[in-house]
Design an enzyme around this catalytic site. Structure first.
Site, PDB file in Angstrom:
ATOM      1  N   LYS A 164       3.092 -16.074  -2.212  1.00 43.68           N
ATOM      2  CA  LYS A 164       2.620 -14.866  -1.536  1.00 43.68           C
ATOM      3  C   LYS A 164       2.604 -15.029  -0.010  1.00 43.68           C
ATOM      4  CE  LYS A 164       0.843 -10.907  -0.788  1.00 43.68           C
ATOM      5  NZ  LYS A 164      -0.428 -10.410  -1.217  1.00 43.68           N
ATOM      6  N   GLU A 181       0.853  -1.188   0.000  1.00 44.05           N
ATOM      7  CA  GLU A 181       0.000   0.000   0.000  1.00 44.05           C
ATOM      8  C   GLU A 181       0.885   1.233   0.000  1.00 44.05           C
ATOM      9  OE1 GLU A 181      -3.018   0.003   2.992  1.00 44.05           O
ATOM     10  OE2 GLU A 181      -3.561  -2.059   2.506  1.00 44.05           O
ATOM     11  N   CYS A 195      -2.789  -7.181   5.459  1.00 42.05           N
ATOM     12  CA  CYS A 195      -2.132  -8.372   4.890  1.00 42.05           C
ATOM     13  C   CYS A 195      -1.315  -9.182   5.884  1.00 42.05           C
ATOM     14  CB  CYS A 195      -1.238  -7.951   3.733  1.00 42.05           C
ATOM     15  SG  CYS A 195      -2.174  -7.447   2.292  1.00 42.05           S
ATOM     16  N   ARG A 200      -6.735  -0.742   9.085  1.00 47.89           N
ATOM     17  CA  ARG A 200      -7.020  -2.147   9.411  1.00 47.89           C
ATOM     18  C   ARG A 200      -5.899  -2.708  10.291  1.00 47.89           C
ATOM     19  NH1 ARG A 200      -7.832  -4.744   3.689  1.00 47.89           N
ATOM     20  NH2 ARG A 200      -6.322  -3.127   3.207  1.00 47.89           N
TER      21      ARG A 200
END
Ligand code: UDX
Length: 450
Positions: free
Chosen positions: A212, A160, A268, A338
């Protein structure tokens, strides 16, 4: 299929909106889908509802060129696309540590009935290993084109705040594919990047899915390692910030993701660590990853450690005391709150009876919607006015530039706890502040030198 495949992007959060706009900027025709009609209307008018540098400009360019549009219609998407990128969220389940795949499942259920010609469905969302193979079986069962609707996995690693650059110029491209046709199509999508020499790894579906989660688990482990060492530094009277520099100078270790502080948050890293653990347990490999439980525990321990330090600085209790919290975003350069360590600490202190006032350069709006019970200020100076202690909880560069003299003139007491090591301890102490940070000795070498 036309010369250049037509792309669709399912889900227009940080990942999807960025991917859609970047692919349009590469010259592809792109149709983005979201189930949120208000968001689709905003995007179609060139108004990007997320804070991502450079994104709004790309969205507007794509709209103006007629290459980019957004819709809520799965029918339109199924009809339009040769390649469908799956970019919906996979948050932590409410009832456990695993990933909640309800958005992925709903998306496939809505898309599949419209797939009547050969196409690729390319997963970019972070999912538990094994999801892609299950989706492929399901899709070929329910799509009218049957096995002509193929599934690939092409994880993204975008951060981000750097989403546009990370998408246009990634470190690596991972293509998890089960056919040469699928690989060739994705190579066509990323032709410019391949040409520029960005490494491409062609793998099976499971390896691509794991690429990932394993990357995020490694990054989380690195952060928790240095944060655990910070606690030893605290007891030993050593300086963790200097130690991190020394360790980082070893190219085998590297300085990236070795910044000590309040730990990792966001949409994440925390949930990916937990989902990886949960999936490993389902696969019978729980023991192999049990260290990740400790990584998570160290990370959460930093938040309670900060609360304890604030209490200590205030003589044992924060009840009725005025606390200034600088930072609400989970990291600088973002408005995302978040699983934000900063807001978690603010919330715990509020629960202990402190009067908490929060300032953040970008995330105040999101923070006040999530935690309306806290007070919010329009500047650092306003938040610090009358404070008994100032806590620096997000490493915004603006906080490093704060003038200790100016802030000292408005607080009730010159107490500062630096949760992200952004302040210069010597300068703040010289201005009469009681400076504290975990893993920094009471008197640092730089103090001695002044
Ligand atoms: C992360 C991964 O970096 C990215 O590859 C993946 O696609 C999504 O998850 P992001 O969540 O945007 O990206 O943030 P990142 O920059 O990785 O930071 C994660 C958290 O770790 C933040 O809370 C940050 O403050 C913290 N962090 C990072 C540290 O505490 N120390 C560090 O050295 C680096």
């Amino acid at each position: 299929m036309t010369d250049r495949p037509r792309l669709t992007v399912l889900g227009t959060g940080y990942l999807g909106a960025t991917h859609a706009a970047c692919m349009a900027s590469e010259g592809f025709e792109v149709l983005g889908l979201d189930t949120d009609a208000a968001k689709v209307a905003r995007l179609n008018s060139g108004d990007v509802p997320i804070f991502e540098p450079g994104l709004e400009g790309l969205v507007r360019e794509g709209l103006a060129a007629g290459r980019l549009a957004f819709t809520t219609s799965y029918e339109r998407v199924a009809d339009f696309g040769d390649i469908h990128f799956l970019c919906v969220g996979t948050p932590q389940r409410r009832d456990g540590n695993g990933a909640d795949l309800s958005q992925v499942d709903a998306c496939i259920a809505a898309l599949a009935p419209g797939l009547s010609r050969p196409c690729l469905v390319v997963g970019k969302s972070t999912v538990p290993v094994g999801t892609a193979a299950a989706l492929a079986a399901r899709l070929s069962r329910i799509a009218p084109v049957g096995e002509g609707a193929e599934v690939c996995w092409n994880p993204e690693f975008l951060r981000e705040g750097h989403g546009v650059a990370d998408t246009l110029k990634p470190d690596r491209i991972v293509i998890g594919a089960t056919s040469e046709r699928a690989e060739a199509l994705l190579r066509q999508v990323y032709a410019r990047q391949v040409e520029a020499g960005i490494p491409v790894f062609v793998t099976d579906l499971a390896t691509a899915e794991l690429a990932k989660v394993a990357a995020n688990a490694f990054l989380a482990t690195k952060i928790s390692f240095i944060n655990a060492v910070a606690e030893v530094c605290d007891k030993a009277g050593a300086d963790v910030t200097m130690l991190a520099q020394v360790l980082g100078a070893d190219p085998r270790i590297g300085s990236a993701f070795l910044r000590p502080g309040l730990g990792f948050g966001g949409g994440c890293l925390p949930k990916d660590v937990r989902a990886f653990l949960a999936r490993a347990a389902e696969l019978g490999a729980a023991d192999a990853l049990k260290f990740l439980r400790e990584v998570d525990a160290i990370n959460l321990g930093r938040r309670t450690g900060m609360v304890n330090l604030a209490c200590e600085v205030l003589g044992g209790s924060v009840a009725g005391r005025s606390v200034c919290v600088l930072g609400a975003a989970f990291k600088p350069g973002s408005d995302d709150v978040r699983d934000s360590p900063a807001l978690d600490v603010a919330q715990i202190l509020h629960g202990m009876g402190a009067e908490v006032t929060v300032y953040d350069p970008a995330a105040t709006h999101n923070a006040s919607r999530a935690w309306p019970e806290l007070s919010y200020a329009g500047s650092a100076l306003e938040a610090a006015t009358g404070a008994d202690v100032v806590l620096v909880l997000t490493d915004w560069p603006q906080f490093a530039a704060l003038d200790p003299g100016e802030l000292g003139a408005v607080v009730a007491a010159r107490n500062v706890v630096d949760g992200r090591y952004v302040l210069d301890p010597a300068a703040w102490r010289a201005a009469g502040w009681h400076y504290r940070a975990s893993g920094i000795p009471a008197t640092t070498r730089s103090d001695q030198l002044t």
